[in-house]
Write a protein that holds these residues in place. Structure first.
Motif, PDB file in Angstrom:
ATOM      1  N   SER A   1      -4.824  -5.391  -1.201  1.00  0.00           N
ATOM      2  CA  SER A   1      -4.355  -5.934   0.076  1.00  0.00           C
ATOM      3  C   SER A   1      -3.221  -5.102   0.660  1.00  0.00           C
ATOM      4  O   SER A   1      -3.125  -4.928   1.878  1.00  0.00           O
ATOM      5  N   LEU A   2      -2.332  -4.593  -0.204  1.00  0.00           N
ATOM      6  CA  LEU A   2      -1.231  -3.777   0.305  1.00  0.00           C
ATOM      7  C   LEU A   2      -1.744  -2.496   0.945  1.00  0.00           C
ATOM      8  O   LEU A   2      -1.241  -2.061   1.984  1.00  0.00           O
ATOM      9  N   LYS A   3      -2.744  -1.890   0.332  1.00  0.00           N
ATOM     10  CA  LYS A   3      -3.332  -0.677   0.896  1.00  0.00           C
ATOM     11  C   LYS A   3      -3.951  -0.969   2.256  1.00  0.00           C
ATOM     12  O   LYS A   3      -3.802  -0.181   3.206  1.00  0.00           O
ATOM     13  N   ALA A   4      -4.633  -2.123   2.362  1.00  0.00           N
ATOM     14  CA  ALA A   4      -5.249  -2.497   3.641  1.00  0.00           C
ATOM     15  C   ALA A   4      -4.192  -2.715   4.716  1.00  0.00           C
ATOM     16  O   ALA A   4      -4.381  -2.333   5.880  1.00  0.00           O
ATOM     17  N   MET A   5      -3.058  -3.302   4.344  1.00  0.00           N
ATOM     18  CA  MET A   5      -1.979  -3.516   5.313  1.00  0.00           C
ATOM     19  C   MET A   5      -1.403  -2.184   5.770  1.00  0.00           C
ATOM     20  O   MET A   5      -1.067  -2.011   6.946  1.00  0.00           O
ATOM     21  N   ARG A   6      -1.282  -1.257   4.823  1.00  0.00           N
ATOM     22  CA  ARG A   6      -0.753   0.062   5.184  1.00  0.00           C
ATOM     23  C   ARG A   6      -1.690   0.759   6.156  1.00  0.00           C
ATOM     24  O   ARG A   6      -1.240   1.420   7.100  1.00  0.00           O
ATOM     25  N   GLU A   7      -2.994   0.607   5.928  1.00  0.00           N
ATOM     26  CA  GLU A   7      -3.974   1.221   6.828  1.00  0.00           C
ATOM     27  C   GLU A   7      -3.931   0.592   8.217  1.00  0.00           C
ATOM     28  O   GLU A   7      -4.310   1.225   9.199  1.00  0.00           O
ATOM     29  N   ARG A   8      -3.462  -0.644   8.289  1.00  0.00           N
ATOM     30  CA  ARG A   8      -3.305  -1.313   9.593  1.00  0.00           C
ATOM     31  C   ARG A   8      -1.931  -1.029  10.195  1.00  0.00           C
ATOM     32  O   ARG A   8      -1.525  -1.699  11.150  1.00  0.00           O
ATOM     33  N   GLN A   9      -1.227  -0.059   9.618  1.00  0.00           N
ATOM     34  CA  GLN A   9       0.077   0.385  10.121  1.00  0.00           C
ATOM     35  C   GLN A   9       1.174  -0.671   9.973  1.00  0.00           C
ATOM     36  O   GLN A   9       2.158  -0.662  10.723  1.00  0.00           O
ATOM     37  N   CYS A  10       1.020  -1.571   9.005  1.00  0.00           N
ATOM     38  CA  CYS A  10       2.090  -2.538   8.728  1.00  0.00           C
ATOM     39  C   CYS A  10       3.197  -1.823   7.961  1.00  0.00           C
ATOM     40  O   CYS A  10       2.925  -1.106   6.991  1.00  0.00           O
ATOM     41  N   SER A  11       4.435  -2.014   8.368  1.00  0.00           N
ATOM     42  CA  SER A  11       5.548  -1.363   7.679  1.00  0.00           C
ATOM     43  C   SER A  11       5.889  -2.118   6.398  1.00  0.00           C
ATOM     44  O   SER A  11       5.526  -3.279   6.221  1.00  0.00           O
ATOM     45  N   ARG A  12       6.578  -1.425   5.491  1.00  0.00           N
ATOM     46  CA  ARG A  12       6.996  -2.068   4.247  1.00  0.00           C
ATOM     47  C   ARG A  12       7.878  -3.280   4.537  1.00  0.00           C
ATOM     48  O   ARG A  12       7.757  -4.313   3.912  1.00  0.00           O
ATOM     49  N   GLN A  13       8.797  -3.119   5.515  1.00  0.00           N
ATOM     50  CA  GLN A  13       9.699  -4.232   5.825  1.00  0.00           C
ATOM     51  C   GLN A  13       8.937  -5.456   6.325  1.00  0.00           C
ATOM     52  O   GLN A  13       9.282  -6.580   5.989  1.00  0.00           O
ATOM     53  N   GLU A  14       7.902  -5.222   7.138  1.00  0.00           N
ATOM     54  CA  GLU A  14       7.108  -6.347   7.636  1.00  0.00           C
ATOM     55  C   GLU A  14       6.396  -7.068   6.495  1.00  0.00           C
ATOM     56  O   GLU A  14       6.377  -8.310   6.438  1.00  0.00           O
ATOM     57  N   VAL A  15       5.833  -6.283   5.566  1.00  0.00           N
ATOM     58  CA  VAL A  15       5.130  -6.883   4.431  1.00  0.00           C
ATOM     59  C   VAL A  15       6.110  -7.647   3.547  1.00  0.00           C
ATOM     60  O   VAL A  15       5.855  -8.786   3.141  1.00  0.00           O
ATOM     61  N   LEU A  16       7.252  -7.013   3.251  1.00  0.00           N
ATOM     62  CA  LEU A  16       8.246  -7.660   2.399  1.00  0.00           C
ATOM     63  C   LEU A  16       8.790  -8.927   3.043  1.00  0.00           C
ATOM     64  O   LEU A  16       8.949  -9.953   2.385  1.00  0.00           O
ATOM     65  N   ALA A  17       9.085  -8.843   4.341  1.00  0.00           N
ATOM     66  CA  ALA A  17       9.639  -9.998   5.039  1.00  0.00           C
ATOM     67  C   ALA A  17       8.661 -11.170   5.032  1.00  0.00           C
ATOM     68  O   ALA A  17       9.054 -12.334   4.878  1.00  0.00           O
ATOM     69  N   HIS A  18       7.377 -10.871   5.169  1.00  0.00           N
ATOM     70  CA  HIS A  18       6.374 -11.941   5.222  1.00  0.00           C
ATOM     71  C   HIS A  18       6.148 -12.574   3.853  1.00  0.00           C
ATOM     72  O   HIS A  18       6.208 -13.797   3.704  1.00  0.00           O
TER      73      HIS A  18
END
Length: 298
Positions: free
Chosen positions: A206-223
């Protein structure tokens, strides 16, 4: 993000059972009550020089573990789901029997000995969970400024990083530092419960998929830092594995076999098991969904 997950092994190094016993007895004051219950300022403890000496005859470790968490709750611990300790027996008609115990915060441990009875399996699981619960009260298991600096330095050394990376939240180690600082004051078990979500997201892709969707680390961590591991997350991951199995037959059974081996190895070593246990539960859920889909199509 994968670097963050790998850095966890540097933070979550928990001594083996005997080392836990030796260290905890040096720092946790004991008061023995007539009933055989043991209370302490920081928790409960059972005396003995090694694992084989537990439980002492006058102490019921299953009750002692429950008492420990009820005491923490009464002293103001934030236990969102209450203080109940939950046991789960692995279905079996013959020994050795296996039991898992999930603590109120979500941490999971399992019976680590050969258990000829279900009752003994339950006691074995309670024993290792109680040791870890008590050891978790030790000041060295709290996230402090000193602990953060040491952990980040070890991560930099392991990944041949430089100090600039640690100060940049856009790098893996910088994000790792950010997560530690965001959880300052928490214990290792509390932080590990949070990190289990990220470990599962990394394992599942899932993290790889988020990165491919241009989600930043901060956005993922914050969520996900404020997202509990719930049935919605489990069901979504299970559906991902259903899709993988349909695209590549046999992928699910291979992953399940690997996960079961890892779970057994970690259980017998007395390690915290939630990541491995959640993986197995998600894969079993996926297998069940595949079975129901196949049945409905017949």
């Amino acid at each position: 993000m994968g670097q963050i997950i790998q850095s966890l092994s540097l933070v979550f190094h928990v001594p083996d059972g005997i080392k836990i016993l030796q260290d905890a007895r040096l720092h946790v004051p004991l008061v023995l009550f007539p009933r055989g219950w043991i209370r302490a300022a920081g928790g409960v403890w059972l005396p003995g020089s090694d694992l084989s000496s537990l439980p002492v005859p006058s102490v019921n470790v299953v009750e002692a573990l429950q008492e420990f968490w009820q005491m923490k709750q009464s002293r103001g611990a934030d236990l969102k789901n209450g203080a109940l300790v939950v046991y789960e027996m692995v279905p079996s008609s013959s020994p050795p029997y296996v039991c898992y115990v999930t603590l109120p915060g979500g941490s999971c441990f399992g019976s680590f000995q050969f258990c000829p009875t279900k009752a003994e399996a339950r006691r074995s699981a309670a024993k290792i969970a109680l040791m870890n619960s008590v050891f978790n009260e030790h000041p060295s298991r709290r996230i402090t400024d000193e602990f953060i600096e040491k952990s980040v330095s070890e991560a930099l050394a392991s990944f041949n990083g430089n100090r600039e990376e640690a100060d940049n939240p856009n790098t893996g180690i910088g994000a790792f530092r950010f997560m530690l600082e965001s959880n300052k004051g928490k214990s290792m078990l509390e932080f590990q419960e949070l990190m289990t979500v990220f470990q599962l997201l990394h394992w599942n892709g899932s993290l790889k998929a988020m990165r491919e969707r241009q989600c930043s680390r901060q956005e993922v961590l914050a969520h996900y830092s404020h997202r509990a591991l719930d049935d919605d997350i489990r069901n979504q991951m299970a559906m991902d594995w259903v899709n993988r199995e349909q695209s590549s037959p046999g992928a699910l059974s291979r992953e399940l076999a690997s996960t079961e081996r890892e779970l057994d190895e970690a259980r017998l070593a007395g390690k915290e098991l939630r990541f491995h246990k959640e993986k197995k539960d998600i894969l079993m859920l996926a297998a069940g969904q595949l079975g129901s889909t196949h049945s409905s199509s017949c």
